[in-house]
Design an enzyme around this catalytic site. Structure first.
Site: not given
Lengths: 388, 325
Positions: A149, A281, A316
């Site tokens: 990620c 994040h 995400h």
């Protein structure tokens, strides 16, 4: 007077976006500032047996495109090249640093099911970078950082390294990823997902997946000056680290994220006090957001710097996330506006050490913006952007 | 100065059972429960770190100035295939959290960082069969930029049934028998290596990566020639001084490689060696494996040129010299 750039500084001269809020930087930005969320039930593939089954999908690329991740990247690169006015510039010293976690996966899924063999270049992972480099005729370095990620963030850091070391004049840097059953079922089985992404909210239960791509043009300062390019921002510092603690759970102390942030600030020659905005994040999992609150408060001081997460708006987006957040940082510098964290209503007390922007956009002069990303296997990366 | 010290290296090629006996018990256990690519990585890294004298007490705090840069063409391909098989057969209830967590190509580097407490920069990248030199190059750049003191760097690819089927069906036309290997080096900032009186295997002098957009149809661009010239220039090495050069092109791209060498080396004709004729096509491990071969074969202090050339279009060049004897 701005200080002169150090030799071979990395400058951002173009931006391109494909996002669930729309393709093109203006649509992406307007959606973020309006606090919109693109999270909705999945439509692009059969999802009735998936639980949860919400995601943030890109609506303006056909669901049956055989290489959605590559198409996203190519479209974002086209916008970025035009934005940077690089269409007529030679490709001999142009590179591609494109992060992905799933690029090529649709073709892979089909091949696994014994459907016809995809074209040879469509192997997982490096397929989107190869498609970009072949289509554009790039002869500089081409690589696909694969840091889960944090892939998009690492890709932009890699581009900065190439430009500063004189390995390329221009790098198309960023990330791309697309939604498929493989990844939705995977995050679901980890029990990491929820129907809504609510970063830093007291009711947050997990992340929602998204898809998209972002490309930033990272250009050597002298090259940009010689062709009188429009300078959008300076990529002033990059840093990365490993947690070295656990494969899927973030370090509870935020040690790895802290090291990446401090390394990036040190690389930029800035103190934490110089930073005016942090793009977190902020996945919306209970664990990540609590860890990140600890790390950000430790580095920047409790409540001192405005923080947001765009994952409430676009989910995400995995390998694209850090690249889309880099575009956010550059736009924030230019516009003096910080978009709100969509879907954040009540700040979790454990995250209250942060000055979270939510409810409405905030006007603020931003001189330095920081983006931070973390991922599976304990990877962390951070970028520092300043005015050019 | 841009020289980077190579203090140790270790390669495993053509192994059936990954040797783990040299590793500490906890690392053995970690390797035994991991995917094959991770076991290969731990086995080679453990040996390289021990040879470099960099294995610390497992109870010690993490080393924020030591990290990992890994190149891999296929990364978690086998894990993805295993996970996907179960998902396709049994639907979402059959999805394995354990497998899914390892469906990232940085899993091997992450396990390595945990096993040896390497908390500095950690990067995994892919550039097809040119991933290994791309990783070594990026590692030297990170060291030059002061972002780490030492890095375990190199390449690895594991083989298994789905990947060999993919390759046999033309997934990546490499022209030689596919083979499994790992080759890792320990690269150090020179003053750090000197201060701790580290062994010296050689010195990395210069590198460059490039791309050949038309590689697929066999016509040569100048991506490889540019990369070779740039690596030599950075190394401050004249083509005539090279003790040997490593050929890496798949047979279909032999013409591209020889044209690029002719363009970049001019009249110089270094001895050409082809480790792929011995080891087969080892993808991400190819470049680092070739570098270890070249350092062992070249006379002390003599510069060598190592190439990576992949049918995908990714190319790389690295110039190094072995330690003076």
């Amino acid at each position: 007077m701005p200080l002169p750039h150090p030799p071979r500084a990395a400058i951002i001269t173009g931006l391109g976006v494909v996002s669930p809020l729309g393709s093109g930087v203006p649509g992406f930005w307007d959606g973020l500032v309006a606090g919109r969320t693109a999270v909705a039930p999945i439509t692009a593939f059969p999802a009735a047996d998936l639980e949860p089954r919400n995601a943030a999908e890109v609506r303006d690329v056909p669901a049956d495109d055989p290489d959605r991740a590559g198409t996203f990247a190519l479209r974002a690169a086209g916008e970025a090249l035009a934005h940077a006015d690089l269409d007529g510039v030679g490709r001999g010293r142009m590179g591609v640093a494109l992060g992905t976690t799933l690029g090529g996966m649709r073709l892979f899924e089909r091949w696994m099911a014994r459907e016809p063999m995809p074209p040879p270049e469509h192997v997982p992972y490096y397929a989107p970078a190869v498609r970009l480099a072949r289509t554009l005729g790039c002869r500089g370095p081409v690589a696909t950082p694969q840091l889960a990620c944090a892939s998009g963030t690492h890709a932009i850091a890699l581009a900065a390294g190439w430009v500063r070391q004189g390995r390329a004049d221009v790098v198309l840097a960023g990330g791309t990823d697309f939604l498929c059953r493989f990844v939705v079922a995977g995050f679901n089985c980890l029990r990491a997902t929820a129907e809504r992404a609510r970063p830093f909210d007291v009711t947050r239960r997990g992340l929602v997946l998204g898809e998209g791509a972002a490309i930033v043009v990272v250009e050597e300062a002298g090259h940009a000056a010689r062709r009188e390019a429009r300078l959008l921002a300076r990529l002033a510092g990059v840093g990365c680290s490993a947690d070295a603690t656990h494969m899927t759970a973030p370090d509870r102390e935020g040690g790895g994220a802290t090291r990446a942030l401090l390394a990036a600030l040190d690389d930029a020659g800035l103190t934490p006090a110089a930073v005016d905005f942090v793009s977190a994040h902020g996945t919306g999992t209970p664990y990540n957001d609590a860890m990140e609150a600890v790390a950000l408060a430790r580095v920047f001081g409790a409540g001192r710097v405005p923080v947001n997460s765009i994952k409430g708006a676009i989910g995400h987006t995995l390998g694209a996330a850090g690249a889309l957040e880099a575009v956010l940082c550059v736009e924030t510098l230019a516009r003096g506006v910080i978009p709100p964290t969509a879907a954040l209503e009540t700040v979790d007390p454990v995250c209250a050490v942060l000055d979270l922007v939510h409810g409405a956009p905030r006007r603020r002069t931003v001189g330095a913006a920081v983006s931070t990303s973390s991922g599976f296997a304990g990877t962390n990366a951070a970028l520092v952007f300043t005015h050019p | 100065m841009s020289r980077i010290t190579i203090t140790a290296g270790h390669a495993l090629a053509s192994v059936t059972h990954v040797p783990l006996g040299h590793l500490a018990e906890a690392v053995q256990a970690r390797a035994a429960r991991s995917e094959r690519i991770t076991a290969l990585t731990l086995a080679a890294a453990g040996a390289a770190l021990a040879a470099a004298g960099l294995v610390s007490d497992p109870a010690a705090s993490p080393s924020p100035r030591i990290g990992v840069v890994l190149g891999t063409a296929f990364g978690c391909f086998l894990t993805n295939a295993a996970y996907q098989d179960r998902l396709a057969d049994g639907g979402p209830p059959a999805a394995s959290p354990r497998l899914f967590a390892a469906t990232v190509s940085n899993a091997a580097a992450g396990e390595l960082a945990i096993a040896y407490r390497l908390a500095g920069p950690g990067v995994t990248l892919t550039a097809g069969a040119a991933s290994g030199l791309a990783a070594l190059g990026h590692a030297t750049d990170l060291l030059r930029a002061g972002q780490a003191d030492a890095l375990v760097a190199g390449g690895v690819d594991a083989l298994g049934a789905p990947l060999t089927r993919w390759l046999a069906e033309g997934g990546l036309n490499c022209g030689r028998p596919p083979a499994e290997a790992v080759a890792l080096l320990v690269l150090e900032e020179p003053t750090f290596a000197r201060a701790r009186a580290a062994p010296v295997l050689g010195t990395a002098l210069g590198h460059a990566s490039g791309f050949e957009p038309e590689a697929a149809d066999g016509s040569a661009g100048d991506g490889l020639a540019r990369a070779v010239s740039a690596a030599l220039e950075e190394a401050d090495v004249q083509p005539g001084d090279l003790a040997l050069a490593v050929s890496a092109a798949p047979p279909a791209l032999a013409g591209l490689e020889s044209r690029a060498l002719a363009a970049a080396l001019g009249r110089a004709r270094p001895r050409i060696v082809s480790p792929k004729d011995t080891y087969g096509e080892t993808f991400g491990a190819a470049g680092p494996l070739a570098l270890l071969t070249a350092l062992a074969e070249a006379p002390g202090g003599a510069p060598v040129l190592v190439l990576d050339v992949c049918a995908s279009g990714h190319v790389g060049a690295l110039v190094a010299e072995s330690a003076s004897t």
